[in-house]
Design an enzyme around this catalytic site. Structure first.
Site, PDB file in Angstrom:
ATOM      1  CB  VAL A   1      -4.858  -8.022   4.790  1.00  0.00           C
ATOM      2  CG1 VAL A   1      -6.096  -7.201   4.457  1.00  0.00           C
ATOM      3  CG2 VAL A   1      -4.699  -8.178   6.283  1.00  0.00           C
ATOM      4  CB  SER A   2      -0.628 -10.233   2.025  1.00  0.00           C
ATOM      5  OG  SER A   2      -1.460 -10.711   0.995  1.00  0.00           O
TER       6      SER A   2
END
Length: 189
Positions: free
Chosen positions: A11-12
């Protein structure tokens, strides 16, 4: 040789959750999963590096979606080509890509061909634009900050005892520009 499925999730931001990806990787049969919480554009992803180092011939790297693995299509192709050369398969759950099958390898090869074609077109357009600009007498790159007139003023001000800070402010250029120009004139003291 037994096939071991190894998962990778990303995930970012720290605010985002990995649950969806981790659940899908577990359901796909992954016995070990690596996960990063870092932007995809970041070059350093410690868990991805650890995952790629852990994989052995006969293993299959599994991701939830292609964009979780590579920073760009070129980066993704490089990773998967490297995996293939090491005898490691690749699966993307959401995208339906599985390089352990002949159809999956074909699809991935087609994607790679399109990416290479796109890079070639971009390079051709860039070169044509640069040539057209040169033909019109335009040069690429940043315009020079020190024209001959400004250069004369730098030398005159420096010769008059002014320091680089004063000269830069007076001429509206950077102090480093003043020093670089003076160095080319062998006037830095």
């Amino acid at each position: 040789m037994t096939t071991t499925l190894i998962g990778y999730a990303r995930v970012s931001t720290n605010d985002q959750r990995l649950d969806l990806q981790l659940d899908a990787l577990t359901a796909a049969g992954c016995v070990k999963t690596y996960a990063d919480k870092v932007s995809g554009s970041t070059t350093s992803r410690s868990e991805l590096d650890a995952c790629l180092s852990y994989l052995r011939e006969g293993d299959v790297l599994v991701v939830y979606k292609l964009d979780r693995l590579g920073r760009s299509l070129r980066h993704l192709l490089t990773i998967i080509d490297d995996l293939g050369a090491r005898g490691i398969g690749f699966k993307s759950i959401s995208d339906g890509i599985d390089t352990t099958t002949s159809t999956g390898r074909l699809m991935f090869s087609v994607m790679g061909s399109f990416a290479e074609f796109e890079r070639s077109l971009i390079q051709e357009r860039t070169n044509a634009g640069l040539k057209a600009a040169r033909d019109r007498g335009k040069l690429g790159g940043r315009p020079t900050a020190v024209t001959p007139e400004i250069g004369e003023r730098i030398v005159k001000l420096r010769g008059g005892g002014k320091n680089a800070d004063y000269i830069a402010k007076e001429l509206g250029i950077g102090r480093a520009t003043v020093y670089r120009y003076l160095a080319t004139q062998a006037l830095v003291a």
